[in-house]
Design a protein around this motif. Structure first.
Motif, mmCIF file in Angstrom:
data_model
loop_
_atom_site.group_PDB
_atom_site.id
_atom_site.type_symbol
_atom_site.label_atom_id
_atom_site.label_comp_id
_atom_site.label_asym_id
_atom_site.label_seq_id
_atom_site.Cartn_x
_atom_site.Cartn_y
_atom_site.Cartn_z
ATOM 1 N N GLY A 246 21.170 -26.731 -7.331
ATOM 2 C CA GLY A 246 20.957 -25.353 -6.945
ATOM 3 C C GLY A 246 21.592 -25.028 -5.608
ATOM 4 O O GLY A 246 22.264 -25.860 -4.991
ATOM 5 N N VAL A 247 21.341 -23.805 -5.158
ATOM 6 C CA VAL A 247 21.967 -23.308 -3.932
ATOM 7 C C VAL A 247 20.929 -22.579 -3.092
ATOM 8 O O VAL A 247 20.057 -21.878 -3.623
ATOM 9 N N MET A 248 21.024 -22.742 -1.775
ATOM 10 C CA MET A 248 20.197 -21.990 -0.837
ATOM 11 C C MET A 248 21.069 -20.921 -0.191
ATOM 12 O O MET A 248 22.101 -21.232 0.401
ATOM 13 N N VAL A 249 20.662 -19.666 -0.330
ATOM 14 C CA VAL A 249 21.367 -18.554 0.288
ATOM 15 C C VAL A 249 20.639 -18.174 1.564
ATOM 16 O O VAL A 249 19.405 -18.017 1.564
ATOM 17 N N SER A 250 21.378 -18.046 2.660
ATOM 18 C CA SER A 250 20.754 -17.686 3.934
ATOM 19 C C SER A 250 21.241 -16.329 4.410
ATOM 20 O O SER A 250 22.402 -15.963 4.200
ATOM 21 N N LEU A 251 20.330 -15.612 5.038
ATOM 22 C CA LEU A 251 20.633 -14.334 5.668
ATOM 23 C C LEU A 251 20.165 -14.427 7.107
ATOM 24 O O LEU A 251 18.976 -14.670 7.366
ATOM 25 N N ILE A 252 21.078 -14.256 8.051
ATOM 26 C CA ILE A 252 20.748 -14.377 9.466
ATOM 27 C C ILE A 252 21.186 -13.109 10.191
ATOM 28 O O ILE A 252 22.342 -12.693 10.085
ATOM 29 N N GLY A 253 20.245 -12.495 10.911
ATOM 30 C CA GLY A 253 20.572 -11.276 11.646
ATOM 31 C C GLY A 253 19.634 -11.050 12.803
ATOM 32 O O GLY A 253 18.515 -11.576 12.828
ATOM 33 N N ARG A 254 20.068 -10.270 13.766
ATOM 34 C CA ARG A 254 19.242 -9.965 14.935
ATOM 35 C C ARG A 254 18.349 -8.745 14.688
ATOM 36 O O ARG A 254 17.401 -8.525 15.425
ATOM 37 N N GLU A 255 18.672 -7.959 13.667
ATOM 38 C CA GLU A 255 17.823 -6.823 13.293
ATOM 39 C C GLU A 255 16.937 -7.281 12.142
ATOM 40 O O GLU A 255 17.364 -7.320 10.986
ATOM 41 N N ALA A 256 15.690 -7.617 12.455
ATOM 42 C CA ALA A 256 14.795 -8.207 11.457
ATOM 43 C C ALA A 256 14.580 -7.292 10.262
ATOM 44 O O ALA A 256 14.600 -7.740 9.109
ATOM 45 N N GLN A 257 14.390 -6.009 10.506
ATOM 46 C CA GLN A 257 14.108 -5.085 9.411
ATOM 47 C C GLN A 257 15.307 -4.945 8.471
ATOM 48 O O GLN A 257 15.160 -4.973 7.245
ATOM 49 N N LEU A 258 16.497 -4.808 9.038
ATOM 50 C CA LEU A 258 17.701 -4.692 8.221
ATOM 51 C C LEU A 258 17.897 -5.938 7.353
ATOM 52 O O LEU A 258 18.265 -5.841 6.178
ATOM 53 N N THR A 259 17.643 -7.093 7.940
ATOM 54 C CA THR A 259 17.802 -8.349 7.215
ATOM 55 C C THR A 259 16.769 -8.436 6.094
ATOM 56 O O THR A 259 17.088 -8.825 4.962
ATOM 57 N N GLU A 260 15.550 -8.067 6.405
ATOM 58 C CA GLU A 260 14.461 -8.114 5.423
ATOM 59 C C GLU A 260 14.744 -7.202 4.228
ATOM 60 O O GLU A 260 14.421 -7.538 3.077
ATOM 61 N N GLU A 261 15.355 -6.068 4.471
ATOM 62 C CA GLU A 261 15.619 -5.094 3.400
ATOM 63 C C GLU A 261 16.604 -5.614 2.353
ATOM 64 O O GLU A 261 16.682 -5.065 1.249
ATOM 65 N N LEU A 262 17.331 -6.671 2.670
ATOM 66 C CA LEU A 262 18.323 -7.210 1.739
ATOM 67 C C LEU A 262 17.737 -8.213 0.749
ATOM 68 O O LEU A 262 18.387 -8.559 -0.253
ATOM 69 N N ILE A 263 16.537 -8.692 1.013
ATOM 70 C CA ILE A 263 15.978 -9.780 0.223
ATOM 71 C C ILE A 263 15.875 -9.433 -1.260
ATOM 72 O O ILE A 263 16.259 -10.213 -2.136
ATOM 73 N N GLY A 264 15.354 -8.269 -1.572
ATOM 74 C CA GLY A 264 15.187 -7.878 -2.975
ATOM 75 C C GLY A 264 16.500 -7.891 -3.726
ATOM 76 O O GLY A 264 16.587 -8.401 -4.862
ATOM 77 N N GLU A 265 17.537 -7.350 -3.109
ATOM 78 C CA GLU A 265 18.862 -7.320 -3.737
ATOM 79 C C GLU A 265 19.394 -8.726 -3.965
ATOM 80 O O GLU A 265 19.945 -9.037 -5.036
ATOM 81 N N VAL A 266 19.244 -9.592 -2.978
ATOM 82 C CA VAL A 266 19.752 -10.952 -3.102
ATOM 83 C C VAL A 266 19.003 -11.707 -4.199
ATOM 84 O O VAL A 266 19.619 -12.389 -5.039
ATOM 85 N N GLU A 267 17.684 -11.604 -4.201
ATOM 86 C CA GLU A 267 16.892 -12.278 -5.240
ATOM 87 C C GLU A 267 17.347 -11.844 -6.635
ATOM 88 O O GLU A 267 17.477 -12.659 -7.559
ATOM 89 N N ARG A 268 17.583 -10.564 -6.801
ATOM 90 C CA ARG A 268 17.973 -10.030 -8.110
ATOM 91 C C ARG A 268 19.371 -10.517 -8.520
ATOM 92 O O ARG A 268 19.576 -10.995 -9.635
ATOM 93 N N GLU A 269 20.317 -10.428 -7.612
ATOM 94 C CA GLU A 269 21.701 -10.718 -7.956
ATOM 95 C C GLU A 269 21.968 -12.212 -8.157
ATOM 96 O O GLU A 269 22.865 -12.579 -8.927
#
Length: 301
Positions: A246-269
């Motif tokens: 398997g693969v681990m996808v990471s999202l790293i950002g200084r804007e916590a809210q912006l980074t958090e908002e991407l999780i649903g899209e990443v999980e789906r795709e």
């Protein structure tokens, strides 16, 4: 090579009221010094600890290098890293033997002489667990004094004054630490409070992880598009094959809210699921320990 003389109060500082004065710390580099690491005798864990240390503080670790106990290599690396990074640490090469040449090499990098630091000698006498007769001039005494000869003008910091005689020796942005992991981690951790006032709070980053069973080649097109879209917002997308598939996808950002908002899209795709970051990091530490233990067993076989 620099020669040693006795230190005066003006040539070496043992207090530093404003650690970085008016300067912020945003970038860091780690220089591991030692033939024993390059020839596989010693398994390096200090760079991994330093990486986590920088992450927790919000410092951007830009480079990790491993070089041999060669003066010219140390001089070149220290000069280059010091000019390009706000916070540089070296690990290794400060013991009592002939191949421990970090102090004299760094002195040469800054065009300084070596001077004997009397306070370090006194702490060594008091706190060293293997005392010697200091009234006798012999080879062992000379070997121990090598460990208290620092570049002239260095700032000598005792982060753990009641327990360790070993200091952190600082030349400009360069912090000289021992290679022994127990001492390295204890001294580095104790430096944290000195660094905090010079690290802008906006530098702290958020790391989110999504695990998927899909291969990287399948999810690569989506990750490429996503990275291009969010990079202008300061968010980095990465993917790393896992040990057991398997693969681990990471999202790293200084804007916590912006980074958090991407999780649903990443999980789906990627057809994946968010995982706990701390649990994953602990798992990585355990795997590193297993590798180190395995290497130790091979050496003893």
């Amino acid at each position: 090579m620099a020669s040693a003389s006795s230190a005066s109060a003006s040539s070496l500082l043992t207090t530093y009221p404003d650690y970085y004065k008016n300067k912020n710390i945003t970038t860091a580099a780690c220089l591991i010094i030692g033939d024993e690491v390059l020839n596989s005798k010693t398994f390096d864990t200090n760079s991994a600890f330093f990486a986590r240390f920088c992450w927790d503080l919000g410092i951007d670790l830009r480079r990790v290098e491993i070089i041999p106990d060669v003066e010219s290599e140390i001089v070149e690396a220290v000069t280059r890293l010091n000019s390009r990074h706000d916070f540089v640490i070296t690990s290794g090469g400060i013991g009592p033997t002939h191949d421990d040449i970090t102090y004299p090499s760094i002195a040469k990098a800054f065009n300084k002489e070596l001077v004997l630091h009397d306070e370090t000698v006194e702490k060594m006498k008091k706190l060293n667990k293997r005392p010697i007769d200091w009234s006798v001039d012999n080879d062992e005494k000379k070997a121990r004094l090598r460990m208290a000869q620092f570049p002239e003008g260095a700032e000598v910091i005792f982060p753990v004054p009641e327990e360790l005689w070993v200091p952190v020796v600082k030349m400009e942005n360069v912090h000289i630490l021992p290679g022994i992991p127990r001492l390295f981690t204890q001294l580095l951790t104790s430096l944290g409070p000195l660094l905090h006032p010079h690290i802008p709070s906006t530098q702290k980053r958020t790391r989110l992880l999504v695990s998927t069973s899909l291969p990287e080649s399948t999810i690569a097109p989506f990750l490429t598009r996503l990275s291009e879209r969010v990079e202008p917002q300061g968010i980095k997308i990465g993917s790393y094959p896992k040990w057991q598939g398997g693969v681990m996808v990471s999202l790293i950002g200084r804007e916590a809210q912006l980074t958090e908002e991407l999780i649903g899209e990443v999980e789906r795709e990627v057809q994946g699921k968010r995982v706990d970051v701390e649990a994953e990091m602990k798992g990585e530490e355990e795997r590193r320990k297993e590798v180190k233990e395995d290497l130790g067993k091979r050496d003893s076989a």
